[in-house]
Design an enzyme around this catalytic site. Structure first.
Site, PDB file in Angstrom:
ATOM      1  N   ALA A   1      -5.631  -2.468  -0.217  1.00 16.23           N
ATOM      2  CA  ALA A   1      -5.899  -3.083   1.254  1.00 16.23           C
ATOM      3  C   ALA A   1      -5.198  -4.514   1.159  1.00 16.23           C
ATOM      4  O   ALA A   1      -4.509  -4.849   2.229  1.00 16.23           O
ATOM      5  CB  ALA A   1      -7.431  -3.308   1.300  1.00 16.23           C
TER       6      ALA A   1
ATOM      7  N   ASN B   1       3.538  -2.418  -4.290  1.00 17.76           N
ATOM      8  CA  ASN B   1       2.719  -1.868  -3.124  1.00 17.76           C
ATOM      9  C   ASN B   1       2.968  -2.859  -1.859  1.00 17.76           C
ATOM     10  O   ASN B   1       3.226  -2.238  -0.925  1.00 17.76           O
ATOM     11  CB  ASN B   1       1.112  -2.221  -3.618  1.00 17.76           C
TER      12      ASN B   1
ATOM     13  N   TRP C   1      -3.200   0.574 -20.257  1.00 16.93           N
ATOM     14  CA  TRP C   1      -2.302   0.362 -21.268  1.00 16.93           C
ATOM     15  C   TRP C   1      -0.852  -0.353 -20.831  1.00 16.93           C
ATOM     16  O   TRP C   1      -0.121   0.492 -20.397  1.00 16.93           O
ATOM     17  CB  TRP C   1      -1.979   1.847 -21.788  1.00 16.93           C
TER      18      TRP C   1
ATOM     19  N   ASP D   1      -2.675  -5.797  -0.519  1.00 17.31           N
ATOM     20  CA  ASP D   1      -1.434  -5.611  -0.799  1.00 17.31           C
ATOM     21  C   ASP D   1      -0.791  -5.157   0.586  1.00 17.31           C
ATOM     22  O   ASP D   1       0.415  -5.640   0.893  1.00 17.31           O
ATOM     23  CB  ASP D   1      -0.917  -4.604  -1.763  1.00 17.31           C
TER      24      ASP D   1
ATOM     25  N   GLY E   1       1.478  -0.785  -8.103  1.00 19.25           N
ATOM     26  CA  GLY E   1       1.218  -2.140  -8.942  1.00 19.25           C
ATOM     27  C   GLY E   1       1.516  -3.145  -7.717  1.00 19.25           C
ATOM     28  O   GLY E   1       1.873  -2.824  -6.689  1.00 19.25           O
ATOM     29  N   ASP E   2       0.622  -4.211  -7.685  1.00 17.99           N
ATOM     30  CA  ASP E   2       0.407  -5.203  -6.504  1.00 17.99           C
ATOM     31  C   ASP E   2       1.643  -5.354  -5.972  1.00 17.99           C
ATOM     32  O   ASP E   2       1.777  -5.445  -4.516  1.00 17.99           O
ATOM     33  CB  ASP E   2      -0.363  -6.238  -7.134  1.00 17.99           C
TER      34      ASP E   2
END
Length: 307
Positions: free
Chosen positions: A257, A33, A103, A259, A29-30
């Protein structure tokens, strides 16, 4: 100086590498990360917490155990009965292009700001707080206001606030809602780390320089406009300068990249680097990340690259 770093958002279950033998499961997850790289590239004494909301199912317990194994806590993040993590799968088409299926509508992380007291406790004492446009997008309007207020209070207590707008159109009901929330993110942050392509898509900017000037007007004193493999535009101390990658890199996988750039940049700044030097360091780390499959390089391989 000992630092406490907090990142706020949603860590999801990631399914990737589909083959005849099935899928490979991971967590990503951003904002997670970015914290991964901050954790790996900061001194061992640095404290790190991922602030979210977690379910009470086996996958949520695996998430928390995975974080703990990598010296990342969850502060006072709530455990929500009956909830589960969000899930996404990465698939490749015949040309090798990636696509993502999500989801996440009923994920526990959407409730991360539902308990203002616990949220305030989670942010208390932080040196650096990091969040993103995705953090804002997954929250209902009232919860988003609660989060931004808690972050503002932490800034008043001398925390540095870093924000990546990270615009994802499918997460927003309409562009106007995203523009309003992301501008609130600019106002709350002391450091803004936008990606030019995202800003162009949402605000219509024609150049990275136009992105920079627009965000300067919103108040942040430190801005780094990322442009993929091109030079980053770094603004600090009232001046802007271009910082190019030290070498051209042929990517294998660009996942994570931006992140990793953010995590390395912030780690560099916490270590005392100038903004320009931290951007060059961040380019180097991101260049290593895109030479490997997946968003997360192993912690051990990153430790030797600490600033």
């Amino acid at each position: 100086m000992l630092h406490r770093i907090v990142s706020i958002g949603e860590c999801m279950i990631e399914l990737s590498g589909k083959s005849d033998d099935g899928w490979r499961q991971g967590f990503a997850g951003d904002t997670f990360n970015t914290l991964w790289y901050l954790r790996a590239l900061s001194s061992p004494e640095t404290s790190t917490d991922y602030v979210s909301a977690f379910g009470d199912d086996p996958f949520s317990r695996q998430q928390i155990e995975f974080l703990d194994r990598n010296r990342i806590g969850i502060a006072e993040s709530p455990i929500i009965e009956g909830k589960t993590p969000g899930l996404y799968a990465i698939t490749l088409d015949a040309a090798g292009e990636r696509s993502f299926t999500y989801w996440r509508n009923d994920a526990a992380a959407r409730m991360l700001a539902d308990d203002p007291k616990r949220l305030t406790q989670s942010l208390s004492g932080a040196s650096l707080i990091y969040f993103s446009g995705i953090t804002l997008a997954i929250l209902a309007d009232a919860a988003r206001e609660t989060l931004l207020s808690a972050i503002s209070d932490a800034r008043d207590e001398n925390a540095s606030i870093a924000f990546d707008p990270n615009y994802r159109p499918r997460l927003w009901p309409r562009p106007e809602a995203a523009r309003t929330a992301i501008r609130q993110g600019y106002w709350t942050a002391s450091i803004v780390l936008p990606t030019f392509d995202d800003e162009r898509a949402l605000f219509g900017d024609k150049t990275p320089g136009e992105t920079l000037e627009r965000i300067i007007a919103e108040g942040p004193g430190e801005i780094v406009v990322k442009s993929g493999g091109e030079a980053a535009l770094v603004y600090h101390g009232g001046e802007g300068v271009e910082v190019a990658p030290p070498e051209s890199v042929e990517p294998i996988d660009t996942t994570g990249a931006g992140d990793s750039f953010n995590g390395a940049y912030l780690a560099g700044r916490l270590a005392g680097m100038t903004a320009e030097a931290a951007a060059l360091y961040a380019h180097k780390i991101a260049g290593k990340v895109i030479r490997h499959h997946g968003a997360l390089l192993p912690m051990k391989s990153l430790a030797i690259l600490r600033p």
